[in-house]
Structures are given as structure tokens and as C-alpha cells.
Design a protein around this motif. Structure first.
Motif, PDB file in Angstrom:
ATOM      1  N   SER A   1     -22.036  52.233  80.572  1.00 46.95           N
ATOM      2  CA  SER A   1     -21.383  52.638  81.819  1.00 46.95           C
ATOM      3  C   SER A   1     -19.889  52.531  81.609  1.00 46.95           C
ATOM      4  N   SER A   2     -19.132  53.068  82.559  1.00 43.97           N
ATOM      5  CA  SER A   2     -17.682  52.977  82.461  1.00 43.97           C
ATOM      6  C   SER A   2     -17.211  51.686  83.112  1.00 43.97           C
ATOM      7  N   GLY A   3     -15.919  51.429  83.034  1.00 44.53           N
ATOM      8  CA  GLY A   3     -15.375  50.234  83.666  1.00 44.53           C
ATOM      9  C   GLY A   3     -14.803  49.262  82.655  1.00 44.53           C
ATOM     10  N   ASP A   4     -14.717  47.982  83.073  1.00 42.66           N
ATOM     11  CA  ASP A   4     -14.059  46.978  82.250  1.00 42.66           C
ATOM     12  C   ASP A   4     -15.040  46.340  81.262  1.00 42.66           C
ATOM     13  N   HIS A   5     -15.496  47.129  80.330  1.00 43.83           N
ATOM     14  CA  HIS A   5     -16.397  46.633  79.297  1.00 43.83           C
ATOM     15  C   HIS A   5     -16.381  47.610  78.122  1.00 43.83           C
ATOM     16  N   ILE A   6     -17.003  47.178  77.028  1.00 41.60           N
ATOM     17  CA  ILE A   6     -17.154  48.064  75.867  1.00 41.60           C
ATOM     18  C   ILE A   6     -18.615  48.115  75.434  1.00 41.60           C
ATOM     19  N   ALA A   7     -19.525  47.687  76.311  1.00 43.45           N
ATOM     20  CA  ALA A   7     -20.944  47.644  75.970  1.00 43.45           C
ATOM     21  C   ALA A   7     -21.460  49.050  75.677  1.00 43.45           C
ATOM     22  N   ARG A   8     -22.184  49.160  74.589  1.00 46.64           N
ATOM     23  CA  ARG A   8     -22.659  50.479  74.162  1.00 46.64           C
ATOM     24  C   ARG A   8     -23.886  50.313  73.280  1.00 46.64           C
ATOM     25  N   GLU A   9     -24.637  51.390  73.154  1.00 45.08           N
ATOM     26  CA  GLU A   9     -25.762  51.426  72.219  1.00 45.08           C
ATOM     27  C   GLU A   9     -25.297  52.117  70.944  1.00 45.08           C
TER      28      GLU A   9
END
Length: 653
Positions: A259-267
């Protein structure tokens, strides 16, 4: 003072002098900050009263040794030679220390416009740079003479006023002495356990908050919680823009952001084939600079075993450590995270349950274990690893309760120890423990394992078992390097006889270089480290000369294993999907973004410097600013700091 408390006359007068001097210092700061501070009557009074409150806290710490001495010293020896030596000498030394601290506070305020903080603590670490800076910035002999003159003047003033004689001849009962001692101890406990330095930050005006603080109190507060606020000390930009830039920099064709926003979480799915569930043993070698390895250019043949392994491994010829301490290397390798200002996350509060490489291994069904040859109580290592999904195997010296760990902890026993120094067991003993523990793991079940191993032998005092190598124990780093190489070779020879060997990938990497000192503010040559990935099933030499950082090593391993996984890492797979060549290098205060030709350095006090970098000559040449590189550098470090402090890097239940 009543006659029954005359023994405390000197203590009383000295406390008054300290409070008056501290008050005068605050007045000086108000005058100094006249155009910036809030000078309303209420703000001035609250600043001064808050400051006096913290000064009492400082006094409670300073006076405890004195009240303890006056409590325990036999009354019949009051005024005798030993009593006079202790009180005269102690008074003079304490006066020198306090006079020096006031001078130091003024010079610190001149540069930073604040009380002591972690930068002051940092000065204790980088003593050479600090002494050189003071020597070049101030008339040091004059300052030292001034401290001595002021201290002697105070001493003679107190002597002339008969404060010493009153103390020597004071007839104070034991009950009255213990009464004063208990009051002192109560204040100390209150300020030590209840009051925090943040209590002085009552105003929206930063200058009033800083003037409210007490320098010595702030110093020890910073010592206990030594990290710098990125937003306060460093260049920043819009947070949304920073995260957007970082996500763009980390994006690959096989990356899907959750998702977008204040993170860098990704697959991430860099797989070029079926996933391989190989066992993994990561050996983090203490202080192993690239320049001692033959494959990296050394001609002294100090590391024949490591050089032999390189000939059949994937090895990184252009990798750089993120910092200059072991805990920085651990942070980079386990969290795949750029360094943040101040101390390593390994040693910080609220470092539990973070997303780390062990998380990925755990999701794949692995058993994670941290091995250390010393006592993992040191540098908070056991706490960090045990609260982030690792079992612990170390050489406990009984500093902590084994039952307090959320994971299992096993101790290297005396029977398993053939040689030990101040840092722990020798590397051979550590590797032998790994072999026996791994045999036990594999006999219990078929679950794959991940070992994070931290060695100790390549460290001062450079002692190790005699007769293993030609260089005598304790004679220097070259011998320690050679012994560590011997121990690694011995470990691989023994591991090769094990049933689990062929299905295991071995990583050898340094935590940091042997030295971080150099002529440049970030001396890049002293961040260059060796890194090796050895897979017995694919024993061929592949040199990876892409400029990269410690944080890229394990993500690259995951790519080699063809893993699909969720990532919150800043590291890249530099083999399957190399992005812009870059490395993160830093120390406690300076944060660097390195490319093949340039270095951008973020400094505290919201300053920065851009350099042209020449690796072959190890030269940094200041050049005109580059806004694009500056923005990119800020984005990486700002978002990393944000994610940790806003708990976005934690695992969600």
C-alpha cells in the motif's frame, strides 16, 4: 548551620557556590540568546526555577560520595592528617572538574546552542578529533591555566573563610550524619529513577528548554539514551515526498508495494527457479578489513583459508560496512537498514519484535540461532536477538537471568572451552560449539536452520591458542587475523564431514573494519569489508563488483535462493536486480550516501557536504552541491529514522 551539623559546613557552602554559579550561567545563556528566548516574566521565572530543580538533582549525585565519607569516617579521626588529605584533595579535584565542566558547557553552547547531549557523549569516543579541534579552536594552555587559577582561588577563599577548619572540628553525631546521608540518597533516587531530562522541556521555545536544563544532568541523560533526533539535527524534507522517493528507488519489476503511505513494505519475487530451502550459516567476523584478504589485494598471505573459499564462492569486491562498531554491523545485516543517528538500534530501547532477516527465515520454517563467543550481555546483543526471534548460544558470565529470555539460551560450558580471554572463547571453541549444536538440531528434526555467528578473536588483546599459526599470540592484529582465518578453515574442514554440509550456504562477512580513523570525516577506505557467499553445490568463483552495502548482503542471498517474501528492507538484491550502485556509511553523527564517484554527507546542525570520491586514491574532494543526491540521501535516512521511531518497522500481531 547548627553546631550539631558543623561537620557539613564545607558541603553546605560548596552547594551554595554551585547553585549560584549555575544560576549565573543561565543568566549568561539568556543574554546570549536574547533575540531567540522567550523573555516574558513567567517564562524567565519558570526557566530559572526549573533549572534550580535540576541543579539540585546534579548536587544529589555530586554530594553522595561526600556524605558517604562523612557518615563512615570515624569521628575520633576528624581533622587528622588522613581526613585533611581527603577533604583538601577531594575539594580541589571536585572544583577542577566542575570548573572545567562549566567552561566546556559554554564552548558547547557556543557551537550548538544547547546543553550537553549525545554529541558531547560522542566526544568521549572520538577523543583524537575532539582534542585536535579544541587545540586548534581555543588557546588550550590558557584555558587549562584558567581552570587551575579559578580552582585555587576558590580553595583559598574557602580556606580563608575557615570552612575547612569548621568541617575538621565539627562535632556531629552519627545520627545526624546518617540523617544528612539519607536525605542525599533520597534525592538521588528520586532524580535517578523518577525525573527525566524531558521534564525540562516545558516550553515551545527550545532556548528556554535548553536553559532550563543542567549540563551535567543532560550529559548523563544523553549517555543513557544516546541518540540524536533526526528531524532536529539533520536536513529534512516533506515526509510523503521522502517515502515516495525511497519506494521508487527500491522498486523493481518484480516488486509489489502492499500500500502507499509511510512505509516501504512490499512483496519481492526475484525467483529464477524453484525456491531452495538451504541451511544458512552467516559468520560475522570481528574487525575484518578487506585490505587483509589476499583476494582484495593483500600480499602477506594472512588469510589462505578465506582466499581458498573465495575461489569457489560468490564474493563481493566492492561492499562497505554501514558503521564502525560491531552493533552497527549486526544492525545492518539483521535489519537491512541504513544507520540512524546516535547509537545502533541493537542497543536502543524499543528494539523488540522488529522486522528482520530472522522474520523471513522464520516464515520459511527455519530455526534461528545467534552464536557469540563472549557474553551476549555485552552491547545488548542477547536481548536484541532473543527479542527478535533468535535462540541464543553464548559464553554467559552470569550477568543476566537465563529464564528472562523469550527464546531459549544455551551456554558454552567450561568443558567446551580450551582458550578464553576478556572477550570470550577463541574462535575454534565457538565453531566447535556450532558444529555440535547443529548436529543436535539436525538429529531432532528436518527443520532448516539459520545461524548468525559473531566471532571475537580478531580483537585486542589479539590472544589465541599457541601453536596454531606461526605468529605468536598477543603480538598484534596480523596474528589475530591469521588465527581467525585458521579457525575458519578448521571449521570448514570439519563441517565438510557433516551430513548437513552439502545443503548449507555459508556467508562470511565483517562487522566493520579494523580502524575507522582517517583524514576524512568519513574515510571510505576504512569501511571496505569482505563478503562471501559459499554454496558447496555451486562451487564456482563469481566476483560481484557492484558498489553495495552490508544491508544488501542477505537480500542478495534470498535472491540466490529464489525466494518470494515480504520485505521491509532497504537492501537490494545486487545480483539478480542491481539498482543504482550505492552504499550507506556513517558514524554516530555523520550519515553518508556513497556512489561510485561521489559521497554526500549529512551532518548534524542541519548541514551537509558533497564530495567527489576517488576509490583508487582514497580521496574526497569537496565540490558544488547536488540537490538531487541530497534529496535522495535525506529521503533514505529520514524514512529509516521515521519507521523506527513510529514503530512501523515492528511486526504486527
Amino acid at each position: 548551620m547548627e553546631p550539631k551539623f558543623k561537620r557539613f559546613e564545607l558541603l553546605k557552602k560548596y552547594s551554595i557556590l554551585f547553585l549560584i554559579t549555575s544560576f549565573c550561567l543561565r543568566v549568561i545563556y539568556f543574554i546570549w540568546s536574547f533575540s531567540e528566548a522567550d523573555l516574558s516574566i513567567f517564562s524567565i521565572l519558570r526557566t530559572l526555577f526549573t533549572g534550580a530543580f535540576f541543579d539540585i538533582g546534579v548536587l544529589s549525585f555530586l554530594l553522595l560520595p561526600i556524605t558517604t565519607y562523612l557518615l563512615l569516617f570515624p569521628k575520633k579521626y576528624n581533622g587528622k592528617i588522613i581526613d585533611r588529605i581527603v577533604i583538601y584533595g577531594g575539594f580541589f579535584v571536585l572544583t577542577i572538574i566542575l570548573t572545567f565542566s562549566f567552561f566546556a558547557e559554554i564552548t558547547f553552547w557556543e557551537e550548538f546552542k544547547r546543553r550537553f547531549n549525545f554529541i558531547a557523549v560522542d566526544y568521549l569516543i572520538y577523543t583524537y578529533e575532539v582534542i585536535q579541534n579544541i587545540n586548534e579552536s581555543y588557546p588550550l594552555p590558557l584555558l587549562i591555566a584558567g581552570v587551575l587559577v579559578i580552582s585555587l582561588t576558590v580553595w583559598f577563599f574557602f580556606k580563608k573563610r575557615n570552612y575547612f577548619d569548621t568541617t575538621f572540628h565539627g562535632d556531629t553525631t552519627f545520627n545526624n550524619r546518617i540523617y544528612v546521608f539519607l536525605i542525599n540518597a533520597a534525592f538521588l533516587i528520586f532524580f535517578g529513577l523518577v525525573v527525566t531530562n524531558k521534564a525540562a522541556e516545558w516550553s515551545e521555545n527550545r532556548y528556554n528548554n535548553e536553559i532550563s536544563k543542567a549540563g551535567i544532568y543532560s550529559f548523563f541523560s544523553a549517555f543513557r539514551n544516546n541518540e540524536l533526533s533526526f528531524t532536529e539535527f539533520y536536513n529534512t524534507e516533506n515526509n510523503e515526498k521522502a517515502f515516495s522517493r525511497v519506494r521508487s528507488e527500491l522498486h523493481t519489476i518484480n516488486t509489489h508495494y502492499i500500500s502507499s503511505g509511510d512505509h516501504i513494505a512490499r512483496e519481492i519475487n526475484e525467483a529464477v527457479g524453484a525456491e531452495r530451502k538451504k541451511n544458512v550459516i552467516l559468520i560475522c567476523v570481528e574487525s575484518l578489513s578487506a585490505d587483509v584478504i589476499g583476494a582484495y589485494g593483500n600480499r602477506e598471505n594472512l588469510t589462505p583459508n578465506i582466499d581458498s573459499i573465495i575461489k569457489k564462492s560468490t564474493w563481493f569486491s566492492n561492499m562497505y560496512a554501514t558503521g564502525t562498531r560491531t552493533v552497527r554491523g549486526m544492525e545492518a545485516l539483521t535489519l537491512s537498514y541504513p544507520p540512524t543517528p546516535g547509537r545502533s538500534i541493537v542497543k536502543r530501547k524499543h528494539n523488540e519484535n522488529l522486522y528482520n532477516i530472522g522474520t523471513v527465515f522464520n516464515d520459511k520454517g527455519y530455526r534461528n540461532t545467534f552464536f557469540y563467543g563472549g557474553d551476549g550481555y555485552f552491547d545488548n546483543m542477547d536481548y536484541f536477538f532473543s527479542h527478535n526471534g533468535f535462540n541464543i548460544v553464548d559464553k554467559s558470565r552470569g550477568f543476566i537471568n537465563l529464564a528472562s529470555f523469550p527464546t531459549t539460551r544455551e551456554v558454552i560450558t567450561d568443558a567446551e572451552t580450551s582458550f578464553e580471554n576478556a572477550w570470550g572463547v577463541c574462535d575454534e571453541d565457538l565453531f566447535n560449539k556450532i558444529l555440535t549444536t547443529t548436529d543436535l538440531y539436525t538429529s531432532e528434526n528436518d527443520k532448516p536452520f539459520f545461524h548468525f555467528v559473531m566471532t571475537t578473536s580478531n580483537h585486542r588483546p589479539y590472544t589465541y591458542p599457541e601453536g596454531k599459526i606461526k605468529i605468536k599470540s598477543g603480538t598484534g592484529r596480523k596474528g589475530a587475523v591469521s588465527y581467525t582465518d585458521y579457525a575458519i578453515g578448521d571449521f570448514f574442514r570439519k563441517a565438510a564431514t557433516k551430513s548437513w554440509y552439502a545443503n548449507t550456504v555459508f556467508i562470511i562477512v565483517a562487522d566493520h573494519c579494523a580502524s575507522s580513523a582517517g583524514k576524512w570525516e568519513l574515510d571510505i577506505a576504512n569501511y571496505h569489508i569482505p563478503a562471501i557467499i559459499f554454496d558447496p553445490e555451486k562451487a564456482n568463483s563469481i566476483e560481484v563488483n557492484t558498489l553495495c552495502s552490508q544491508i544488501d548482503l542477505v537480500p542478495t542471498l534470498f535472491g540466490l535462493l529464489n525466494w518470494k517474501y515480504e520485505s521491509k528492507f532497504y537492501g537490494n538484491d545486487v545480483i539478480n536486480n542491481p539498482r543504482t550502485e550505492r552504499a550507506f556509511v556513517g558514524n554516530y553523527r555523520k550519515l553518508g550516501y556513497l556512489t561510485p564517484t561521489n559521497l554526500m554527507v549529512l551532518r548534524d546542525q542541519k548541514s551537509h557536504q558533497f564530495y567527489r570520491w576517488s576509490k583508487d586514491e582514497n580521496q574526497l574532494e569537496p565540490i558544488a552541491d547536488n540537490k538531487e543526491v541530497l534529496s535522495k540521501t535525506i529521503a533514505f535516512y529520514q524514512t529509516a529514522d521515521y519507521l523506527f521511531h513510529h514503530h512501523n518497522f515492528e511486526l504486527k500481531e
